[in-house]
Design a protein around this motif. Structure first.
Motif, PDB file in Angstrom:
ATOM      1  N   LYS A   4       0.867  -1.179   0.000  1.00 42.10           N
ATOM      2  CA  LYS A   4       0.000   0.000   0.000  1.00 42.10           C
ATOM      3  C   LYS A   4       0.903   1.228   0.000  1.00 42.10           C
ATOM      4  O   LYS A   4       1.699   1.412   0.935  1.00 42.10           O
ATOM      5  CB  LYS A   4      -0.905  -0.014   1.231  1.00 42.10           C
ATOM      6  CG  LYS A   4      -1.843   1.178   1.259  1.00 42.10           C
ATOM      7  CD  LYS A   4      -2.833   1.093   2.397  1.00 42.10           C
ATOM      8  CE  LYS A   4      -3.727   2.313   2.389  1.00 42.10           C
ATOM      9  NZ  LYS A   4      -4.683   2.309   3.523  1.00 42.10           N
ATOM     10  N   LYS A  11       8.198  11.280  -0.455  1.00 40.09           N
ATOM     11  CA  LYS A  11       9.036  12.410  -0.884  1.00 40.09           C
ATOM     12  C   LYS A  11      10.105  11.960  -1.866  1.00 40.09           C
ATOM     13  O   LYS A  11      11.002  12.725  -2.218  1.00 40.09           O
ATOM     14  CB  LYS A  11       9.671  13.073   0.340  1.00 40.09           C
ATOM     15  CG  LYS A  11       8.638  13.760   1.232  1.00 40.09           C
ATOM     16  CD  LYS A  11       9.253  14.272   2.522  1.00 40.09           C
ATOM     17  CE  LYS A  11       8.162  14.800   3.447  1.00 40.09           C
ATOM     18  NZ  LYS A  11       8.591  14.790   4.843  1.00 40.09           N
ATOM     19  N   CYS A  13      12.641   9.743  -1.592  1.00 41.22           N
ATOM     20  CA  CYS A  13      14.039   9.621  -1.138  1.00 41.22           C
ATOM     21  C   CYS A  13      14.711   8.372  -1.703  1.00 41.22           C
ATOM     22  O   CYS A  13      15.932   8.314  -1.800  1.00 41.22           O
ATOM     23  CB  CYS A  13      14.118   9.622   0.381  1.00 41.22           C
ATOM     24  SG  CYS A  13      13.427   8.154   1.175  1.00 41.22           S
ATOM     25  N   GLY A  14      13.905   7.356  -2.045  1.00 39.55           N
ATOM     26  CA  GLY A  14      14.455   6.154  -2.682  1.00 39.55           C
ATOM     27  C   GLY A  14      15.037   5.128  -1.731  1.00 39.55           C
ATOM     28  O   GLY A  14      15.635   4.142  -2.181  1.00 39.55           O
ATOM     29  N   ILE A  15      14.883   5.319  -0.400  1.00 38.31           N
ATOM     30  CA  ILE A  15      15.442   4.359   0.559  1.00 38.31           C
ATOM     31  C   ILE A  15      14.797   2.983   0.375  1.00 38.31           C
ATOM     32  O   ILE A  15      15.486   1.962   0.330  1.00 38.31           O
ATOM     33  CB  ILE A  15      15.269   4.873   2.015  1.00 38.31           C
ATOM     34  CG1 ILE A  15      16.218   6.050   2.275  1.00 38.31           C
ATOM     35  CG2 ILE A  15      15.526   3.751   3.026  1.00 38.31           C
ATOM     36  CD1 ILE A  15      16.077   6.695   3.637  1.00 38.31           C
ATOM     37  N   ALA A  18      16.143   1.198  -2.633  1.00 35.31           N
ATOM     38  CA  ALA A  18      17.529   0.750  -2.469  1.00 35.31           C
ATOM     39  C   ALA A  18      17.627  -0.494  -1.590  1.00 35.31           C
ATOM     40  O   ALA A  18      18.524  -1.313  -1.783  1.00 35.31           O
ATOM     41  CB  ALA A  18      18.366   1.878  -1.868  1.00 35.31           C
ATOM     42  N   PHE A  19      16.736  -0.631  -0.614  1.00 35.73           N
ATOM     43  CA  PHE A  19      16.824  -1.764   0.309  1.00 35.73           C
ATOM     44  C   PHE A  19      15.913  -2.919  -0.077  1.00 35.73           C
ATOM     45  O   PHE A  19      15.937  -3.967   0.567  1.00 35.73           O
ATOM     46  CB  PHE A  19      16.540  -1.307   1.752  1.00 35.73           C
ATOM     47  CG  PHE A  19      17.722  -0.598   2.373  1.00 35.73           C
ATOM     48  CD1 PHE A  19      18.738  -1.326   2.984  1.00 35.73           C
ATOM     49  CD2 PHE A  19      17.836   0.784   2.334  1.00 35.73           C
ATOM     50  CE1 PHE A  19      19.833  -0.683   3.541  1.00 35.73           C
ATOM     51  CE2 PHE A  19      18.930   1.425   2.883  1.00 35.73           C
ATOM     52  CZ  PHE A  19      19.943   0.697   3.488  1.00 35.73           C
ATOM     53  N   GLU A  48       8.754  -0.924   4.456  1.00 36.89           N
ATOM     54  CA  GLU A  48       7.937  -0.352   5.529  1.00 36.89           C
ATOM     55  C   GLU A  48       8.805   0.033   6.723  1.00 36.89           C
ATOM     56  O   GLU A  48       8.629   1.090   7.330  1.00 36.89           O
ATOM     57  CB  GLU A  48       6.877  -1.376   5.946  1.00 36.89           C
ATOM     58  CG  GLU A  48       5.955  -0.901   7.037  1.00 36.89           C
ATOM     59  CD  GLU A  48       4.994  -2.000   7.496  1.00 36.89           C
ATOM     60  OE1 GLU A  48       4.148  -2.414   6.702  1.00 36.89           O
ATOM     61  OE2 GLU A  48       5.106  -2.431   8.655  1.00 36.89           O
ATOM     62  N   LEU A  49       9.789  -0.829   7.046  1.00 38.66           N
ATOM     63  CA  LEU A  49      10.673  -0.600   8.198  1.00 38.66           C
ATOM     64  C   LEU A  49      11.517   0.652   8.012  1.00 38.66           C
ATOM     65  O   LEU A  49      11.767   1.392   8.950  1.00 38.66           O
ATOM     66  CB  LEU A  49      11.583  -1.826   8.384  1.00 38.66           C
ATOM     67  CG  LEU A  49      12.594  -1.784   9.523  1.00 38.66           C
ATOM     68  CD1 LEU A  49      11.876  -1.885  10.868  1.00 38.66           C
ATOM     69  CD2 LEU A  49      13.605  -2.908   9.397  1.00 38.66           C
ATOM     70  N   ARG A  50      11.958   0.894   6.793  1.00 36.23           N
ATOM     71  CA  ARG A  50      12.924   1.979   6.547  1.00 36.23           C
ATOM     72  C   ARG A  50      12.308   3.268   6.033  1.00 36.23           C
ATOM     73  O   ARG A  50      12.971   4.294   6.003  1.00 36.23           O
ATOM     74  CB  ARG A  50      13.992   1.511   5.558  1.00 36.23           C
ATOM     75  CG  ARG A  50      14.603   0.190   5.947  1.00 36.23           C
ATOM     76  CD  ARG A  50      15.999  -0.004   5.486  1.00 36.23           C
ATOM     77  NE  ARG A  50      16.488  -1.294   5.954  1.00 36.23           N
ATOM     78  CZ  ARG A  50      16.860  -1.529   7.208  1.00 36.23           C
ATOM     79  NH1 ARG A  50      16.843  -0.549   8.076  1.00 36.23           N
ATOM     80  NH2 ARG A  50      17.268  -2.727   7.575  1.00 36.23           N
ATOM     81  N   CYS A  51      11.049   3.231   5.596  1.00 35.97           N
ATOM     82  CA  CYS A  51      10.438   4.454   5.042  1.00 35.97           C
ATOM     83  C   CYS A  51      10.336   5.527   6.121  1.00 35.97           C
ATOM     84  O   CYS A  51       9.682   5.329   7.134  1.00 35.97           O
ATOM     85  CB  CYS A  51       9.045   4.169   4.491  1.00 35.97           C
ATOM     86  SG  CYS A  51       8.263   5.683   3.885  1.00 35.97           S
ATOM     87  N   PRO A  52      10.989   6.694   5.929  1.00 36.04           N
ATOM     88  CA  PRO A  52      10.915   7.735   6.950  1.00 36.04           C
ATOM     89  C   PRO A  52       9.611   8.537   6.891  1.00 36.04           C
ATOM     90  O   PRO A  52       9.367   9.380   7.731  1.00 36.04           O
ATOM     91  CB  PRO A  52      12.105   8.653   6.625  1.00 36.04           C
ATOM     92  CG  PRO A  52      12.696   8.174   5.352  1.00 36.04           C
ATOM     93  CD  PRO A  52      11.851   7.090   4.798  1.00 36.04           C
ATOM     94  N   ASP A  53       8.785   8.265   5.883  1.00 37.64           N
ATOM     95  CA  ASP A  53       7.597   9.099   5.666  1.00 37.64           C
ATOM     96  C   ASP A  53       6.273   8.358   5.865  1.00 37.64           C
ATOM     97  O   ASP A  53       5.223   8.905   5.544  1.00 37.64           O
ATOM     98  CB  ASP A  53       7.666   9.705   4.260  1.00 37.64           C
ATOM     99  CG  ASP A  53       8.806  10.703   4.149  1.00 37.64           C
ATOM    100  OD1 ASP A  53       8.706  11.760   4.772  1.00 37.64           O
ATOM    101  OD2 ASP A  53       9.815  10.403   3.480  1.00 37.64           O
ATOM    102  N   TYR A  54       6.332   7.106   6.359  1.00 39.67           N
ATOM    103  CA  TYR A  54       5.129   6.289   6.584  1.00 39.67           C
ATOM    104  C   TYR A  54       4.266   6.249   5.321  1.00 39.67           C
ATOM    105  O   TYR A  54       3.053   6.393   5.358  1.00 39.67           O
ATOM    106  CB  TYR A  54       4.321   6.811   7.787  1.00 39.67           C
ATOM    107  CG  TYR A  54       5.183   7.360   8.899  1.00 39.67           C
ATOM    108  CD1 TYR A  54       6.110   6.554   9.541  1.00 39.67           C
ATOM    109  CD2 TYR A  54       5.113   8.697   9.280  1.00 39.67           C
ATOM    110  CE1 TYR A  54       6.939   7.055  10.523  1.00 39.67           C
ATOM    111  CE2 TYR A  54       5.944   9.206  10.266  1.00 39.67           C
ATOM    112  CZ  TYR A  54       6.860   8.377  10.875  1.00 39.67           C
ATOM    113  OH  TYR A  54       7.679   8.884  11.844  1.00 39.67           O
ATOM    114  N   PHE A  57       3.320   0.560   3.097  1.00 37.27           N
ATOM    115  CA  PHE A  57       2.985  -0.488   4.071  1.00 37.27           C
ATOM    116  C   PHE A  57       2.827  -1.811   3.357  1.00 37.27           C
ATOM    117  O   PHE A  57       2.357  -1.854   2.224  1.00 37.27           O
ATOM    118  CB  PHE A  57       1.687  -0.139   4.809  1.00 37.27           C
ATOM    119  CG  PHE A  57       1.748   1.178   5.540  1.00 37.27           C
ATOM    120  CD1 PHE A  57       2.499   1.300   6.704  1.00 37.27           C
ATOM    121  CD2 PHE A  57       1.093   2.298   5.054  1.00 37.27           C
ATOM    122  CE1 PHE A  57       2.582   2.513   7.370  1.00 37.27           C
ATOM    123  CE2 PHE A  57       1.173   3.520   5.714  1.00 37.27           C
ATOM    124  CZ  PHE A  57       1.913   3.621   6.883  1.00 37.27           C
TER     125      PHE A  57
END
Lengths: 60, 276
Positions: A4, A11, A13-15, A18-19, A48-54, A57
Motif C-alpha cells: 500500500k 518524498k 528519497c528512494g530508501i 535501495a533496500f 515499511e521498516l525503513r520508510c521515513p515518511d510512513y 505499508f
C-alpha cells in the motif's frame, strides 16, 4: 495487492527502492515511489521498516 | 498491530506528511518510538512527550500523546517539571544533538546526575539541520559544515560516555538502519526506572550528507549499517578495527542508584512526619 503506497506522503528519497531485495520498487517520473514488479514482492517489510515518511505499508 | 494502524493510533495523521526533508532519518526514529510504546502497551494518556527545538523536536507535534514543544535546549527542565508533578507519567524527551548537547548541555548532565526517571531519545544527525548545517558538539572531527568550510577542528563528544559519566543509569545507542534494535532499546529505556538516554544515529542527507559527500539517503543508511557494530562484536575488535566505527546496543545499565522522584517522595514524607 500486498503493497500500500500513500503517494501524498512519499518524498521520493528512494530508501525503500535501495533496500528492496527483489527490486520491486522504483521512482516514477515525478519522483514518487511505485511498485513496478509487485509480483516479485516477498513481503519482507524492509520498505515499511525503513520508510521515513510512513508512505509504504506491506499488507500481510 | 500493523505499522499503518500504529500511525493512525499514535500519530496525528492529519499532520502528515511531516516537514522533514526527503530521506531524513527522523521519521524512522519517531516510528520506532511509537512501536516501543505499543510494545509496552502504554495508555496514550499516561505518556508525555517533551521536545526542545530543532528538526528532531518537531516530532512532538506529530505524536498524539500529552506533548510539549518547549524552548531550545529546555526539553529536560520541562520534562523534569512534568515528571515531578505526576511521577506516574512515562516521560519521553525527544531532542537533537545540538539541542541536547550544546544549548541544553547543562540540563542534560544535571538530569542524568539526578537520575530522574525519563527516557531521552537523542536524534543524532551530526548537524544543526533546520538552521542550515552549522556544526554541533556531535559533528565528527574533520567534517564540513557551513560554519566549518575547511572542516571542523573540534573533537566531538561521545554522548553515551558523557551521559554515563554524568550519572545516567541506562545508556544505549542504535541507528536508523538498525530500526528494530532501536525500537527494543527505546522500550528498555522506558521500562528502566531512572534516567535513560538512547542515542539514535540518524542521517541528514541535505545539511550534513551533501556537504560531506556521503551520497543520497540510502547511502547514508548503508554507512550506518557498515559503521555501527553490535556491542558483543565490538568488544572483540582491536583498536585498529574500531577506528571510525561505533558500538550499538545497551552500553551501560545500573540499577543500584535511587531514582529522583522516589527520593523526593521520601523527603516529603520525612518533612511531614516531623522526624529530623
Amino acid at each position: 495487492m500486498s503493497l500500500k503506497i500513500i503517494t501524498e506522503r512519499c518524498k521520493g528519497c528512494g530508501i525503500c527502492a535501495a533496500f528492496c531485495p527483489k527490486q520491486v520498487l522504483a521512482l516514477s517520473e515525478i519522483e514518487k515511489i511505485e511498485a513496478v514488479h509487485e509480483e516479485n514482492c516477498i513481503k519482507c517489510g524492509q520498505c515499511e521498516l525503513r520508510c521515513p515518511d510512513y508512505a509504504i505499508f506491506v499488507e500481510k | 498491530m500493523s505499522m499503518e494502524n500504529l500511525i493512525n493510533k499514535y500519530f496525528r495523521p492529519g499532520r502528515l506528511p511531516h516537514i522533514w526533508c526527503p530521506g531524513c532519518g527522523n521519521g524512522v526514529i519517531t516510528g520506532c518510538i511509537v512501536k516501543a510504546i505499543d510494545k509496552l502497551a502504554l495508555e496514550k494518556d499516561n505518556v508525555a512527550v517533551i521536545s526542545g527545538i530543532g528538526c528532531s523536536s518537531r516530532a512532538s507535534g506529530y505524536l498524539d500523546f500529552n506533548t510539549v514543544h518547549s524552548a531550545h535546549g529546555r526539553a529536560l527542565p520541562v520534562a523534569t517539571g512534568v515528571k515531578l508533578a505526576d511521577p506516574s507519567l512515562k516521560v519521553l524527551v525527544v531532542t537533537g544533538d545540538g539541542d541536547a548537547t550544546a544549548i541544553g548541555g547543562n540540563h542534560l548532565i544535571h538530569a542524568a546526575r539526578r537520575n530522574i526517571d525519563m527516557t531521552v531519545v537523542l536524534f543524532n544527525n551530526s548537524i544543526y539541520g533546520m538552521t542550515g548545517g552549522q556544526y554541533s558538539p556531535l559533528t565528527p572531527q574533520g567534517s564540513k559544515a557551513t560554519t566549518a568550510p575547511y572542516a571542523t577542528i573540534e573533537p566531538a563528544f561521545d554522548i553515551t560516555e558523557l551521559a554515563k559519566a554524568a550519572g545516567a543509569t541506562f545508556v544505549a545507542r542504535a541507528t536508523t538502519f538498525h530500526a528494530q534494535i532501536l525500537t527494543d532499546l527505546i522500550a528498555k529505556g522506558i521500562q528502566h526506572k531512572g534516567f535513560s538516554l538512547i542515542e539514535a544515529v540518524s542521517g541528514c542527507p541535505i545539511s550534513f550528507g551533501r556537504q560531506n559527500k556521503m551520497g543520497g539517503p540510502a547511502d547514508m543508511m548503508k554507512w550506518q549499517r557498515d559503521h555501527g557494530v553490535m556491542l558483543a562484536a565490538w568488544n572483540k575488535m582491536t583498536d585498529e578495527q574500531k577506528a571510525g566505527k561505533f558500538p550499538i546496543g545497551v552500553l551501560h545499565e545500573d540499577n543500584s542508584r535511587k531514582e529522583y522522584t522516589e527520593a523526593y517522595d521520601e523527603l516529603i514524607a520525612r518533612a511531614q512526619g516531623g522526624n529530623k
